[in-house]
Design an enzyme around this catalytic site. Structure first.
Site, PDB file in Angstrom:
ATOM      1  N   GLY A   1       0.857  -1.409   0.094  1.00 33.61           N
ATOM      2  CA  GLY A   1       0.014   0.047   0.070  1.00 33.61           C
ATOM      3  C   GLY A   1       0.983   1.387   0.118  1.00 33.61           C
ATOM      4  O   GLY A   1       1.887   1.211   0.475  1.00 33.61           O
TER       5      GLY A   1
ATOM      6  N   LEU B   1       6.174   1.590   4.263  1.00 37.80           N
ATOM      7  CA  LEU B   1       7.242   2.197   3.425  1.00 37.80           C
ATOM      8  C   LEU B   1       8.040   3.436   4.168  1.00 37.80           C
ATOM      9  O   LEU B   1       9.229   3.525   3.595  1.00 37.80           O
ATOM     10  CB  LEU B   1       6.909   2.100   1.998  1.00 37.80           C
ATOM     11  CG  LEU B   1       6.519   1.018   1.459  1.00 37.80           C
ATOM     12  CD1 LEU B   1       6.074   1.231  -0.265  1.00 37.80           C
ATOM     13  CD2 LEU B   1       7.670  -0.114   1.306  1.00 37.80           C
TER      14      LEU B   1
ATOM     15  N   HIS C   1      -4.764   1.628   7.195  1.00 44.71           N
ATOM     16  CA  HIS C   1      -3.518   2.313   7.647  1.00 44.71           C
ATOM     17  C   HIS C   1      -3.182   3.281   6.316  1.00 44.71           C
ATOM     18  O   HIS C   1      -2.722   4.390   6.779  1.00 44.71           O
ATOM     19  CB  HIS C   1      -2.454   1.144   7.260  1.00 44.71           C
ATOM     20  CG  HIS C   1      -0.966   1.416   7.221  1.00 44.71           C
ATOM     21  ND1 HIS C   1      -0.012   1.151   8.105  1.00 44.71           N
ATOM     22  CD2 HIS C   1      -0.318   2.095   6.366  1.00 44.71           C
ATOM     23  CE1 HIS C   1       1.042   1.447   7.953  1.00 44.71           C
ATOM     24  NE2 HIS C   1       1.129   2.218   6.760  1.00 44.71           N
TER      25      HIS C   1
HETATM   26 NI    NI Z   1       2.258   3.498   5.504  1.00 39.41          NI
END
Ligand code: NI
Length: 172
Positions: free
Chosen positions: A46, A95, A136
């Site tokens: 994502g 990330l 998220h």
């Molecule tokens: Ni994130």
């Protein structure tokens, strides 16, 4: 398509609240294409636009497993229309917080409304990993990171580690 640099925490840009997309134009689709390519290359499941410095309420997700056909989702201006009462705990990463993981409790199932790649209004109900991922990524649109769901102690520990990594990287 192009790979975009991913912003890592701590960075004030990740705390920004993103702005709704007014029209799903070719420029927006180009940004979504670049985001998807960046996410796959990372690799991740994502990515929210703000993580690559685009302050727009949009994200890409693909929770398909390795070896399965890719199932990219392009999600623009998402809103929750329903959250389940029961929570589920899942170990999350991000990330923008490389190599940091922690357990976060969130509603187990969600329903959202959003615009798709073509600007069409869509609804989606999700559970499992997709529900976690949607929540998220939608948090990112409001400047919230997964560590903001942890105790201040755990959160600060992770952010301090990231700051140290950043300084080391900058020092070369
Ligand atoms: Ni994130």
């Amino acid at each position: 398509m192009a790979l975009l640099p991913i912003i890592t925490a701590p960075d004030p840009r990740l705390e920004a609240v993103s702005t709704p997309v007014e029209a799903v134009t070719d420029e927006v689709r180009q940004q979504l294409d670049d985001m998807l390519e960046t996410m796959y290359a990372a690799p991740g499941i994502g990515l929210a636009a703000i993580q690559v410095g685009i302050q727009k309420r949009m994200l890409v997700i693909d929770v398909s497993r390795e070896g399965e056909d890719k199932q990219p989702l392009y999600i623009i201006n998402p809103e929750f229309t329903w959250l389940s009462d029961d929570d589920k705990v899942y170990e999350e990463g991000c990330l923008s917080l490389p190599e940091q993981y922690a357990e976060v409790a969130r509603p187990a199932e969600v329903k959202i409304e959003y615009l798709d790649y073509h600007g069409e209004k869509k609804e989606m109900q999700a559970d499992g990993l997709l529900a976690v991922c949607l929540q998220h990524e939608m948090d990112h649109l409001d400047g919230i990171l997964f560590v903001d769901h942890l105790s201040a102690l755990k959160r600060n520990m992770i952010l301090r580690k990231l700051l140290k990594q950043k300084r080391l990287a900058e020092a070369g």
